[in-house]
Structure formats: structure tokens, C-alpha cells
Design an enzyme around this catalytic site. Structure first.
Site, PDB file in Angstrom:
ATOM      1  N   LYS A 153      86.966 102.771 124.721  1.00 51.67           N
ATOM      2  CA  LYS A 153      86.782 102.643 123.610  1.00 51.67           C
ATOM      3  C   LYS A 153      87.064 101.220 123.008  1.00 51.67           C
ATOM      4  O   LYS A 153      86.462 100.668 121.902  1.00 51.67           O
ATOM      5  CB  LYS A 153      88.625 103.101 123.655  1.00 51.67           C
ATOM      6  CG  LYS A 153      88.864 104.443 123.382  1.00 51.67           C
ATOM      7  CD  LYS A 153      88.685 105.847 123.256  1.00 51.67           C
ATOM      8  CE  LYS A 153      88.695 105.902 121.215  1.00 51.67           C
ATOM      9  NZ  LYS A 153      87.780 106.768 120.809  1.00 51.67           N
TER      10      LYS A 153
ATOM     11  N   TYR B  94      90.091 103.332 130.067  1.00 54.58           N
ATOM     12  CA  TYR B  94      89.688 103.753 128.763  1.00 54.58           C
ATOM     13  C   TYR B  94      89.762 103.189 128.225  1.00 54.58           C
ATOM     14  O   TYR B  94      89.090 103.374 127.306  1.00 54.58           O
ATOM     15  CB  TYR B  94      91.056 105.262 129.101  1.00 54.58           C
ATOM     16  CG  TYR B  94      91.569 105.505 127.216  1.00 54.58           C
ATOM     17  CD1 TYR B  94      90.459 106.570 127.486  1.00 54.58           C
ATOM     18  CD2 TYR B  94      92.400 104.462 126.627  1.00 54.58           C
ATOM     19  CE1 TYR B  94      90.974 106.570 125.512  1.00 54.58           C
ATOM     20  CE2 TYR B  94      92.505 105.092 125.465  1.00 54.58           C
ATOM     21  CZ  TYR B  94      91.900 106.339 124.760  1.00 54.58           C
ATOM     22  OH  TYR B  94      92.127 106.156 123.548  1.00 54.58           O
TER      23      TYR B  94
ATOM     24  N   THR C  45      91.710 102.958 119.449  1.00 56.76           N
ATOM     25  CA  THR C  45      93.301 103.168 119.678  1.00 56.76           C
ATOM     26  C   THR C  45      94.775 101.668 119.881  1.00 56.76           C
ATOM     27  O   THR C  45      92.993 100.745 119.941  1.00 56.76           O
ATOM     28  CB  THR C  45      93.030 104.111 121.139  1.00 56.76           C
ATOM     29  OG1 THR C  45      94.406 103.009 121.778  1.00 56.76           O
ATOM     30  CG2 THR C  45      92.310 103.043 121.774  1.00 56.76           C
ATOM     31  N   ASP C  46      95.560 101.803 119.633  1.00 57.31           N
ATOM     32  CA  ASP C  46      95.338 100.177 120.046  1.00 57.31           C
ATOM     33  C   ASP C  46      95.850  99.897 121.271  1.00 57.31           C
ATOM     34  O   ASP C  46      95.782  99.290 121.479  1.00 57.31           O
ATOM     35  CB  ASP C  46      97.522 100.903 119.775  1.00 57.31           C
ATOM     36  CG  ASP C  46      98.313 102.182 119.737  1.00 57.31           C
ATOM     37  OD1 ASP C  46      97.334 102.064 120.843  1.00 57.31           O
ATOM     38  OD2 ASP C  46      99.134 101.840 119.897  1.00 57.31           O
ATOM     39  N   GLU C  47      95.491 100.596 122.081  1.00 57.52           N
ATOM     40  CA  GLU C  47      94.711 100.515 123.303  1.00 57.52           C
ATOM     41  C   GLU C  47      93.960  99.003 123.533  1.00 57.52           C
ATOM     42  O   GLU C  47      94.153  98.065 124.989  1.00 57.52           O
ATOM     43  CB  GLU C  47      95.036 101.493 124.765  1.00 57.52           C
ATOM     44  CG  GLU C  47      95.737 102.550 124.416  1.00 57.52           C
ATOM     45  CD  GLU C  47      96.220 103.214 125.931  1.00 57.52           C
ATOM     46  OE1 GLU C  47      95.448 103.068 127.368  1.00 57.52           O
ATOM     47  OE2 GLU C  47      96.972 104.415 125.843  1.00 57.52           O
TER      48      GLU C  47
HETATM   49  P1  NAD Z   1      91.224 115.002 123.035  1.00 58.31           P
HETATM   50  O1  NAD Z   1      91.195 114.492 124.402  1.00 58.31           O
HETATM   51  O2  NAD Z   1      92.691 116.096 122.399  1.00 58.31           O
HETATM   52  O3  NAD Z   1      89.990 115.787 122.539  1.00 58.31           O
HETATM   53  C1  NAD Z   1      89.088 115.275 121.939  1.00 58.31           C
HETATM   54  C2  NAD Z   1      87.729 116.137 121.958  1.00 58.31           C
HETATM   55  O4  NAD Z   1      86.159 115.550 122.469  1.00 58.31           O
HETATM   56  C3  NAD Z   1      87.721 117.240 122.584  1.00 58.31           C
HETATM   57  O5  NAD Z   1      87.956 118.597 121.947  1.00 58.31           O
HETATM   58  C4  NAD Z   1      86.672 117.041 123.300  1.00 58.31           C
HETATM   59  O6  NAD Z   1      85.700 118.926 123.683  1.00 58.31           O
HETATM   60  C5  NAD Z   1      85.711 116.266 122.250  1.00 58.31           C
HETATM   61  N1  NAD Z   1      84.580 115.865 123.133  1.00 58.31           N
HETATM   62  C6  NAD Z   1      84.894 114.878 124.478  1.00 58.31           C
HETATM   63  N2  NAD Z   1      83.661 114.664 124.612  1.00 58.31           N
HETATM   64  C7  NAD Z   1      82.603 114.802 124.386  1.00 58.31           C
HETATM   65  C8  NAD Z   1      81.321 114.777 124.247  1.00 58.31           C
HETATM   66  N3  NAD Z   1      80.258 114.244 125.241  1.00 58.31           N
HETATM   67  N4  NAD Z   1      80.540 115.389 123.003  1.00 58.31           N
HETATM   68  C9  NAD Z   1      81.299 116.289 122.450  1.00 58.31           C
HETATM   69  N5  NAD Z   1      82.523 116.342 121.946  1.00 58.31           N
HETATM   70  C10 NAD Z   1      83.110 115.992 122.664  1.00 58.31           C
HETATM   71  O7  NAD Z   1      91.634 113.848 122.206  1.00 58.31           O
HETATM   72  P2  NAD Z   1      92.653 113.305 120.712  1.00 58.31           P
HETATM   73  O8  NAD Z   1      93.843 112.233 122.219  1.00 58.31           O
HETATM   74  O9  NAD Z   1      92.750 114.379 120.402  1.00 58.31           O
HETATM   75  O10 NAD Z   1      91.864 112.213 120.871  1.00 58.31           O
HETATM   76  C11 NAD Z   1      91.018 111.937 119.668  1.00 58.31           C
HETATM   77  C12 NAD Z   1      90.485 110.193 119.220  1.00 58.31           C
HETATM   78  O11 NAD Z   1      91.587 109.847 118.861  1.00 58.31           O
HETATM   79  C13 NAD Z   1      89.927 109.837 120.482  1.00 58.31           C
HETATM   80  O12 NAD Z   1      88.701 108.651 119.703  1.00 58.31           O
HETATM   81  C14 NAD Z   1      91.138 109.023 121.385  1.00 58.31           C
HETATM   82  O13 NAD Z   1      90.656 107.616 122.137  1.00 58.31           O
HETATM   83  C15 NAD Z   1      91.728 108.549 119.397  1.00 58.31           C
HETATM   84  N6  NAD Z   1      93.138 108.239 120.373  1.00 58.31           N
HETATM   85  C16 NAD Z   1      94.046 109.318 120.334  1.00 58.31           C
HETATM   86  C17 NAD Z   1      95.446 108.895 120.484  1.00 58.31           C
HETATM   87  C18 NAD Z   1      96.222 109.620 120.903  1.00 58.31           C
HETATM   88  O14 NAD Z   1      97.690 109.483 120.972  1.00 58.31           O
HETATM   89  N7  NAD Z   1      96.076 111.016 121.239  1.00 58.31           N
HETATM   90  C19 NAD Z   1      95.253 107.604 120.042  1.00 58.31           C
HETATM   91  C20 NAD Z   1      95.247 106.596 119.930  1.00 58.31           C
HETATM   92  C21 NAD Z   1      93.009 107.356 119.322  1.00 58.31           C
HETATM   93  O1  DAU Z   2      98.917 104.216 122.546  1.00 58.91           O
HETATM   94  C1  DAU Z   2      97.389 105.732 121.959  1.00 58.91           C
HETATM   95  C2  DAU Z   2      96.706 105.608 123.604  1.00 58.91           C
HETATM   96  O2  DAU Z   2      98.471 107.053 123.695  1.00 58.91           O
HETATM   97  C3  DAU Z   2      95.299 106.840 123.080  1.00 58.91           C
HETATM   98  O3  DAU Z   2      93.983 106.002 122.714  1.00 58.91           O
HETATM   99  C4  DAU Z   2      95.412 107.333 124.209  1.00 58.91           C
HETATM  100  O4  DAU Z   2      94.832 108.486 123.844  1.00 58.91           O
HETATM  101  C5  DAU Z   2      96.756 108.539 124.927  1.00 58.91           C
HETATM  102  O5  DAU Z   2      96.547 109.408 125.924  1.00 58.91           O
HETATM  103  C6  DAU Z   2      98.353 107.784 124.577  1.00 58.91           C
HETATM  104  O6  DAU Z   2      97.871 107.085 126.518  1.00 58.91           O
HETATM  105  P1  DAU Z   2      98.855 107.032 127.041  1.00 58.91           P
HETATM  106  O7  DAU Z   2      98.825 106.367 128.131  1.00 58.91           O
HETATM  107  O8  DAU Z   2     100.187 105.717 125.790  1.00 58.91           O
HETATM  108  O9  DAU Z   2      99.772 108.108 127.349  1.00 58.91           O
HETATM  109  P2  DAU Z   2      99.566 109.642 128.326  1.00 58.91           P
HETATM  110  O10 DAU Z   2     101.169 110.441 126.894  1.00 58.91           O
HETATM  111  O11 DAU Z   2      99.124 109.118 128.973  1.00 58.91           O
HETATM  112  O12 DAU Z   2     101.479 108.407 128.459  1.00 58.91           O
HETATM  113  C7  DAU Z   2     102.030 108.251 127.452  1.00 58.91           C
HETATM  114  C8  DAU Z   2     103.825 107.113 128.772  1.00 58.91           C
HETATM  115  O13 DAU Z   2     104.079 108.370 129.559  1.00 58.91           O
HETATM  116  C9  DAU Z   2     103.029 106.478 129.087  1.00 58.91           C
HETATM  117  O14 DAU Z   2     103.741 104.450 129.259  1.00 58.91           O
HETATM  118  C10 DAU Z   2     102.331 106.557 130.573  1.00 58.91           C
HETATM  119  C11 DAU Z   2     103.750 107.587 130.657  1.00 58.91           C
HETATM  120  N1  DAU Z   2     103.649 109.410 131.933  1.00 58.91           N
HETATM  121  C12 DAU Z   2     103.141 109.837 131.663  1.00 58.91           C
HETATM  122  C13 DAU Z   2     103.121 110.716 131.877  1.00 58.91           C
HETATM  123  C14 DAU Z   2     101.359 111.481 131.518  1.00 58.91           C
HETATM  124  C15 DAU Z   2     104.766 109.505 132.096  1.00 58.91           C
HETATM  125  O15 DAU Z   2     105.614 108.343 132.727  1.00 58.91           O
HETATM  126  N2  DAU Z   2     104.003 110.106 132.993  1.00 58.91           N
HETATM  127  C16 DAU Z   2     103.762 111.500 132.793  1.00 58.91           C
HETATM  128  O16 DAU Z   2     103.851 112.472 133.405  1.00 58.91           O
END
Ligand code: NAD
Ligand code: DAU
Length: 359
Positions: free
Chosen positions: A166, A162, A136-138
Site C-alpha cells: 500500500k 500488505y 491505510t494508516d498501516e
Molecule cells: P476488501 O478485501 O473487502 O475488498 C477488496 C475488493 O477489491 C474486493 O471486492 C475484491 O474483489 C476487489 N479486488 C481485489 N483484487 C482486485 C483486482 N485485481 N482487480 C479488481 N478488483 C479486485 O477490502 P476493504 O476492506 O473493503 O478495503 C478497501 C480498500 O481500503 C483497500 O484498498 C484497503 O487497503 C483500504 N483500507 C481498508 C481498511 C479496512 O479496515 N478494511 C482500512 C484502511 C484502508
Molecule cells: O489499519 C487499517 C488496516 O486495518 C487496513 O489497512 C487493513 O486492510 C485491514 O485489514 C485492517 O488491518 P488489521 O491487521 O489491523 O486488521 P485485522 O482485523 O486483521 O486485525 C485487527 C487486530 O486484531 C490486529 O491487531 C490483529 C488482531 N487479530 C486479528 C485476527 C483476524 C487477532 O488477534 N485475532 C484474529 O483472529
């Protein structure tokens, strides 16, 4: 047949990736999906491919070394695509331990199992093997200068449990590359959006709440900026890094789609108004009056923005989907898949939601 071991394939990005790969490569590839099916994993996301001969689902936990090694022993794995993680920042603030266990220890177990399976007697690795770690970019922290961007060279400065977990997992991958010349790539991407995203995350949560006339919780002043990437563009980028990414390198993947949270909410409300038919009952729910400013997230990062220059220059990747088009497609998908949303918002999600938002 090239065999991919996808971890976390039942989650949001993982399931989109599996769909993308079968659409792109057809039946010339085989995919094994390893997922523990936590609250975020949903096999309903993959119903349409469940019976395919070249697709296998294995319910296992990445923290379970024995189960992971068994998959490597029984299959000739060429590529690991490691998505499995605890992914929600708010949950990490409440329960950090599980983030360390899954994201750090789980990643180490995956790396070790792949190394054991692939390493030759002389310590080298066969051509064609690759471990792609999805991150992630975080990990880069928060940008204060409005003209600044995250580059692959930006120092790590994670703030939430989180992002710290990562960042730790990324450093483990880098350690395997440096110590063992382990064949790996890391991708760090921005906020994904699209079909099958669990509604704890901003975009699906706002769509779902607006359709039900529920309050739209905005943390702090709503001016935090995220860089939104359509999930299919992310999947395309991962596939390109698997195919042509130079071993040991990191690639940032971002959409050049920076938006404040409050802008995103406005766009969602306008798009819903536009898409819902005149006589749809839910239209009367959709209003800016639902926007409710709530207590800010602890340690809330102000701005993320990726410079995807390297992946563009080296691999030719660019996002295909601009935000206006992507958000429309996404909302259309949620409108057409209400049953999916109803299924995932029952059970665990209900109790999480009332604890999180005090309702
Ligand atoms: P998600 O939470 O939707 O899915 C996570 C999946 O991993 C689920 O299917 C869950 O059952 C599985 N999982 C969790 N713990 C596990 C374990 N111990 N063993 C096996 N499986 C397990 O997540 P996502 O949003 O699809 O993100 C996927 C990846 O991408 C993550 O590594 C996350 O850090 C990264 N990422 C996500 C975003 C985003 O915006 N969603 C952005 C940047 C990076
Ligand atoms: O940047 C990449 C990341 O993006 C991933 O690594 C994470 O897995 C993914 O969950 C996401 O993280 P964020 O914290 O940025 O996403 P989230 O959707 O939780 O929140 C997006 C923005 O919105 C953040 O600034 C918090 C705000 N927010 C979120 C929720 C759930 C609100 O204002 N209200 C809300 O109820």
C-alpha cells in the site's frame, strides 16, 4: 451526470461507499463498479441496487490494462475512487506476490489509464477530474510513544507485505502528482468496521465464532491497539475529499476510537448477550471461556492511531458514530444477515480458516 468509477466496489468498504453515495446524492450521479470478484468481492452486497439505471457492474481485473482502458474509452469518467486491493495482512504474510501485483501494479495501471483518458494535449487536466486513492494508516508503521499519533507528515515505515504494497501504491500516486500534476488525493484511514466486512477480519470473525461457540483467537497478548472507524463515517470522509479536497493532498481519516483487541472482544461478547433474546439458543455459546491466546502475527504492529486534525480543519469532517453505537449497529446487522455470513463463510473461506488457525 457526474460519473464515478469505483474499483473494488463489491468489497467491504467499496459496497458501503456505493450505498452511501446513492443515499447521499440520489440519482444525480452514475456509478460504474469495476471489480474482479476475488474471494473478498461479493455482489450480494449490492443486490438492492443491481437494477438501477445509473449503476453498472463490470467484472474486470485492475491488472488488465486493456479492460481498464476500455472502460475509460466507453465512458466519460469524472472521478475514480480506487478501493480495489488485497486487504488482509495475514494473507500478505503467506502470499506477498499477489499483494504486489494487485496493489502496486494494479494501481499503476489504474493511474495510467486515467492519465491517458484525461490528459489534454498541453499536458494539463480538465477541471473536475479526480483520482482518489484509498489507503491505510498501516503505511506509517507502529507507534511506540503512547502520546504519539499518525499525521500526514509522519514518515512511511511499513512492516507487513500488505502495508509495504500500500505504501508503494501511495508513492506511485504521489509520483503522478509530482511528475504530471495528475489530479489526485490520497486518504489514509484506520481500521474500518460495519456491515459487509469479510469475516477474516477481527470484528466479524469474533462475532461469527462467538455465535457458533467457536474459539476466539487472540494474537499475542491481545494488547495491540487499533483505531476503529465506522465504515459510514469513512465513506462520508471520502465523499468530502472528492468534493473539496485540495488536489495533490493527503488526508488522514480516523475515528479517535483506540481500543486493545482484547477490549474489543469483551465489548462484542457483552453486546451479543445484550442483543440476543433470552430464549435464543446461541446465548449459551457466548462466553469469555472461548477466548484463546494463539501465536502472534509475524511483525505484528503494536499500535495505530490517527490524528484526523487536517481533514477536520480543512474539510469539516468528523466521525458521527462513537464505538458503542457503531458496534451495536454492526452486531445487529450481522444478526439480521446470517444468510450473508453463511454464504461468505463457505468455500474458500473454510480452507483459509483451517490453514490459518490449524483447525
Ligand atoms: P476488501 O478485501 O473487502 O475488498 C477488496 C475488493 O477489491 C474486493 O471486492 C475484491 O474483489 C476487489 N479486488 C481485489 N483484487 C482486485 C483486482 N485485481 N482487480 C479488481 N478488483 C479486485 O477490502 P476493504 O476492506 O473493503 O478495503 C478497501 C480498500 O481500503 C483497500 O484498498 C484497503 O487497503 C483500504 N483500507 C481498508 C481498511 C479496512 O479496515 N478494511 C482500512 C484502511 C484502508
Ligand atoms: O489499519 C487499517 C488496516 O486495518 C487496513 O489497512 C487493513 O486492510 C485491514 O485489514 C485492517 O488491518 P488489521 O491487521 O489491523 O486488521 P485485522 O482485523 O486483521 O486485525 C485487527 C487486530 O486484531 C490486529 O491487531 C490483529 C488482531 N487479530 C486479528 C485476527 C483476524 C487477532 O488477534 N485475532 C484474529 O483472529
Amino acid at each position: 451526470m457526474k460519473t464515478y468509477l469505483v474499483t473494488g466496489g463489491a468489497g467491504f468498504i467499496g459496497s458501503n461507499f456505493i450505498h452511501y453515495m446513492f443515499k447521499k446524492h440520489g440519482d444525480s450521479i452514475r456509478i460504474i463498479n469495476l471489480d474482479a470478484l476475488t474471494y473478498a468481492g461479493n455482489l450480494g452486497n449490492l443486490e438492492d441496487i443491481a437494477g438501477k439505471e445509473n449503476y453498472t457492474f463490470v467484472k474486470a481485473d485492475i491488472r488488465d490494462g486493456k479492460a481498464v482502458r476500455k472502460i475509460f474509452a466507453e465512458n466519460e469518467i469524472d472521478v475514480v475512487v480506487h478501493f480495489a486491493a488485497e486487504s488482509h495482512v495475514d494473507r500478505s504474510i503467506r502470499t506477498p506476490e499477489v499483494f504486489v501485483e494487485t496493489n502496486v501494479l494494479g494501481t499503476c495501471i489504474m493511474l495510467n489509464a486515467a492519465k491517458e483518458a484525461w490528459e489534454k494535449e498541453d499536458g494539463s487536466f480538465p477541471e473536475g477530474k479526480k483520482f482518489l486513492h484509498v489507503s491505510t494508516d498501516e503505511v506509517y508503521g507502529s507507534l511506540s510513544d503512547p502520546n504519539d499519533y499518525f499525521y500526514e507528515t509522519t514518515p512511511y515505515s511499513p512492516h507487513s507485505p500488505y502495508s509495504a504494497s500500500k505504501a508503494s501504491s501511495d508513492l506511485l500516486v504521489k509520483a503522478y502528482v509530482d511528475t504530471y500534476h495528475f489530479p489526485a488525493n490520497i486518504t489514509n484511514c484506520s481500521n474500518n468496521y460495519g456491515p459487509y466486512q469479510f469475516p477474516e477480519k477481527l470484528i466479524p470473525l469474533i462475532i461469527n465464532n462467538a455465535l457458533h461457540g467457536k474459539k476466539l483467537p487472540v494474537y499475542g497478548d491481545g494488547k495491540n491497539v487499533r483505531d476503529w472507524l465506522f465504515v459510514e463515517d469513512h465513506c462520508k470522509g471520502i465523499d468530502m475529499v472528492i468534493e473539496n479536497g485540495k488536489l495533490g493532498e493527503t488526508y488522514n481519516i480516523g475515528g479517535h476510537n483506540e481500543k486493545q483487541n482484547i477490549e474489543i472482544i469483551g465489548i462484542i461478547l457483552d453486546t451479543l448477550q445484550d442483543l440476543l433474546p433470552e430464549d435464543d439458543e446461541r446465548r449459551k455459546n457466548i462466553s469469555r471461556d472461548l477466548i484463546t491466546f494463539v501465536e502472534d502475527r509475524k511483525g505484528h504492529d503494536r499500535r495505530y492511531a490517527i490524528a484526523p486534525d487536517k481533514i477536520k480543519a480543512d474539510l469539516g469532517w468528523e466521525p458521527d458514530t462513537m464505538f458503542a453505537e457503531g458496534i451495536r449497529k454492526t452486531i445487529e446487522w450481522y444478526l439480521e444477515n446470517e444468510a450473508w455470513m453463511d454464504q461468505v463463510t463457505s468455500g474458500d473461506y473454510q480452507s483459509y480458516y483451517s490453514r490459518m488457525y490449524n483447525v
